[in-house]
Design an enzyme around this catalytic site. Structure first.
Site, short mmCIF file in Angstrom:
data_model
loop_
_atom_site.label_atom_id
_atom_site.label_comp_id
_atom_site.label_asym_id
_atom_site.label_seq_id
_atom_site.Cartn_x
_atom_site.Cartn_y
_atom_site.Cartn_z
N ASP B 9 0.79 -0.78 -0.01
CA ASP B 9 -0.07 -0.03 0.18
C ASP B 9 0.88 1.01 -0.10
O ASP B 9 1.07 1.83 0.89
CB ASP B 9 -0.90 -0.08 1.23
CG ASP B 9 -0.09 -0.06 2.37
OD1 ASP B 9 1.15 -0.46 2.64
OD2 ASP B 9 -0.81 0.27 3.56
N ASP B 14 6.95 2.19 2.57
CA ASP B 14 6.98 1.24 1.64
C ASP B 14 7.88 1.50 0.69
O ASP B 14 8.59 0.44 0.05
CB ASP B 14 5.52 1.00 0.90
CG ASP B 14 4.46 0.65 2.00
OD1 ASP B 14 3.98 1.48 2.86
OD2 ASP B 14 3.81 -0.37 1.82
N ASP B 241 8.06 -0.99 7.38
CA ASP B 241 8.36 -1.84 5.87
C ASP B 241 9.82 -2.06 5.86
O ASP B 241 9.98 -3.44 5.18
CB ASP B 241 7.54 -1.23 4.79
CG ASP B 241 6.12 -1.20 5.23
OD1 ASP B 241 5.53 -1.94 5.98
OD2 ASP B 241 5.57 -0.35 4.73
#
Lengths: 322, 314
Positions: B9, B14, B241
């Site tokens: 996402d 990320d 992440d």
């Protein structure tokens, strides 16, 4: 001197806690109420009366209470403690006292209204009696300044992954108590699990003391240790009630605790039934939370998860040999 | 060389994980699939393409996936990641376009064509993965292992008392993935918070100075560290992440972990989205323990940060 009402599902660990309480000069037990839990309510009452006889000090009145959790059948702990709840512990065969006629729920309300904020409540079993007393007489019960309880988990349960045994026995009752607003001191499974490790030296201390009645203190201790050896996964159930009493009488035993808004999960799957959800967030510590309009409840609970187990062992053995 | 698909996402942290993967010589990224979470799926897809642009290596295909959780609407995390999910900095537009195939179809096709050697890393809600598992269970069973950023061990999470964001954003999907049967590693939120894992003020600046890609990796997280500065008085950057990617690439970075039978609670008044870690069979439970996961709660913070820095610097 602290005035205390003890609500208890008396099996071997609670025998020890009651004898400690009745032997502690700084404590006066005003009344004892019983509830189902590790054993059925009738057996809890009998074990309570036997404990008073074994302690041999004074005789607080004993009132029998609720026999079944609010919404499901009782799961007792006879697997661990045997049908009579005592393991191999030998107490007197015949109690020197009988239970009162008044129901435990009414006895709680009556005792609280008599003593008000001068009274502390110590709960050594599921919270069913207390929940009903709160529901019946909230204004009276609000006079309590504190409730200390054996139970709840800081991080990890002993009945399922998240729930401690006493809370898991009647999660709905527990949440009524948690949601009520009287501050709670939760002596958790983690705190008592660490105390199951104390042993031989404390046993020696007991052996060297003057036992009353003869050998009773040693017998108590031996029984809990043997139960622990037979049921290593249930160690947290053994010293939890003696520890909860000790924390009430000697708060300095607490080594680590945190304040939280704690509630009890009553919905969802069996994996989480009875989980004590301890919300430690505040606006200051958790500004990142997604829903900024979400209100976090005011802290209602002191979650005790580490105690001075050596000092607890000394305190326990000191009271038992008295 | 390990073959992977990353489901993301893509919001700020990320992006760093994507850059790391693309620059890791021990790994080949076969595809990125996107999902709503930190940010809506359209923006997440754009952000993934932008991350590829700034990684400045090869360009795996990007497949757009599912726009909302399986059963209930959920919240996003724009307060942490900015409105565009990338700190609202104004990075240059990507040249690459997203593929027309749906992320779920791409997952099934690519994994189906593989030889059981394609691993999955998920750094967002598990909606795409759950739907692929429902649609093509036999194909998805070819996945040898899934590495998941998600879950929480202790009760001190930002979003609810006991649920971590990626799981809470779609607990129903997460429950499907946990119960599916492919073993997984869960890198919990606290693993990214403790033991020196967050970047300090100095480390943020030092990384920013290490070339365009590294600067991109820091600047796209500015909403997070500016918020930290406002709240705590100093900048600090937790990167869940990237920690998860690092643990995948180099398991030696794990300091503390435990095996567990992991469930995701779907019901509950207070516990929806909780990762329930069953570590033992209690005396009151009849069902035997069935371990399905490894739960990571601590990494070697300095070693992880060195690993990350080496991958993203020029």
């Amino acid at each position: 001197m602290k005035r205390v009402l003890i609500d208890t599902a008396t099996a071997a660990p609670e025998v020890v806690a009651l004898v400690m309480a009745l032997s502690e000069p700084d404590i006066h037990v005003e009344a004892i109420t019983t509830v189902m839990g590790k054993v059925p309510a009738g057996i809890a009452t009998r074990n309570t009366l036997l404990s008073i006889t074994a302690a041999g000090t004074y005789q607080p009145p004993v009132f029998e209470g609720i026999a079944k959790p609010m919404f499901h059948e009782q799961h007792d702990a006879s697997l661990i403690f045997g049908a009579d709840g005592l393991g191999s512990l030998s107490v007197a065969q015949h109690p020197a006292q009988t239970k009162e006629v008044l129901h435990a729920v009414d006895a709680i309300i009556k005792t609280v209204s008599e003593w008000g904020e001068a009274l502390e409540l110590l709960c050594l079993g599921p919270l069913t009696n207390v929940a009903l007393a709160i529901t019946k007489a909230p204004q009276v019960m609000r006079r309590l300044k504190r409730i200390t309880l054996t139970g709840g988990a800081a991080f990890e349960g002993d009945a399922n992954p998240m729930a401690e045994f006493n809370i898991w026995q009647d999660a709905e009752a527990a949440d009524i108590v948690f949601n009520f607003g009287v501050p709670l001191v939760m002596v958790t499974a983690e705190a008592s699990d660490a105390c199951a490790g104390l042993s031989k030296q404390d046993l020696d201390n007991l052996a060297s003391g003057q036992n009353r009645p003869s050998g009773f203190g040693q017998d108590c201790f031996n029984t809990l240790l043997q139960l622990g050896e037979k049921n290593p996964d249930a160690r947290s159930l053994l010293f939890s009630s003696p520890l909860a009493f000790a924390v009430l009488a000697r708060p300095e035993l607490i080594q680590d605790s945190f304040a939280s808004y704690s509630r009890v999960e009553t919905q969802g799957s069996a994996q989480v039934y009875g989980a004590t959800v301890n919300d430690r967030r505040t606006d200051e510590t958790h500004p990142f939370r997604a829903n900024a309009s979400e209100t976090i409840g005011a802290f209602n609970c002191q979650v005790v998860h580490r105690v001075d187990s050596a000092a607890f062992g000394q305190y326990l053995s000191g009271l038992l040999v008295k | 060389m390990r073959k992977i698909i990353i489901d993301t996402d893509t919001g700020s942290d990320d992006a760093v994980a994507l850059v790391m993967a693309l620059r890791d010589p021990s790994v080949r990224v076969l595809a990125f699939t996107t999902v709503s979470g930190n940010i809506n799926v359209d923006q997440a897809t754009y952000n993934a393409l932008q991350s590829i642009e700034y990684a400045n290596t090869y360009k795996p295909p990007v497949y757009k996936g599912i726009a909302r959780p399986l059963c209930f609407e959920s919240e996003n995390a724009s307060q942490v990641h900015g409105i565009d999910g990338m700190g609202d900095v104004g990075f240059r537009a990507p040249t690459q376009k997203e593929e027309s195939e749906h992320a779920v179809d791409a997952l099934i096709r690519i994994i189906g064509a593989g030889e059981g050697d394609i691993e999955l890393i998920t750094i967002g809600p598990l909606t795409n993965i759950a739907v692929a598992m429902l649609q093509a269970p036999e194909v998805m069973r070819k996945i040898p292992h899934i590495t998941i950023m998600g879950g929480a061990n202790f009760f001190s999470n930002p979003h609810t008392p006991c649920a971590e964001f990626n799981i809470m954003a779609d607990p129903d999907a997460a429950a499907i993935v946990c119960n599916f049967g492919v073993p997984f590693t869960m890198v919990t939120l606290e693993a990214c918070q403790v033991n020196g894992a967050p970047l300090t003020d100095e480390e943020i600046d030092q990384t920013r100075a290490a070339g365009e890609t590294a600067a991109f990796c820091m600047d796209c997280n500015c909403t997070t560290y500016d918020l930290a500065e406002k709240v705590y008085g100093y900048r600090e950057l937790e990167l869940p992440d990237p920690v998860t990617y690092a643990v995948f690439s180099n398991p030696d970075l794990i300091k503390t972990s435990f095996p567990a039978e992991t469930h995701v609670e779907r019901g509950g008044t207070f516990t929806r989205g909780t990762t329930v870690f069953r570590k033992k069979k209690t005396i009151f439970e009849e069902r035997d323990l069935k371990i399905n996961s490894t739960i990571v709660t601590e990494v070697y913070g300095q070693a992880y940060k060195a690993f990350q820095y080496d991958l993203i610097k020029d």
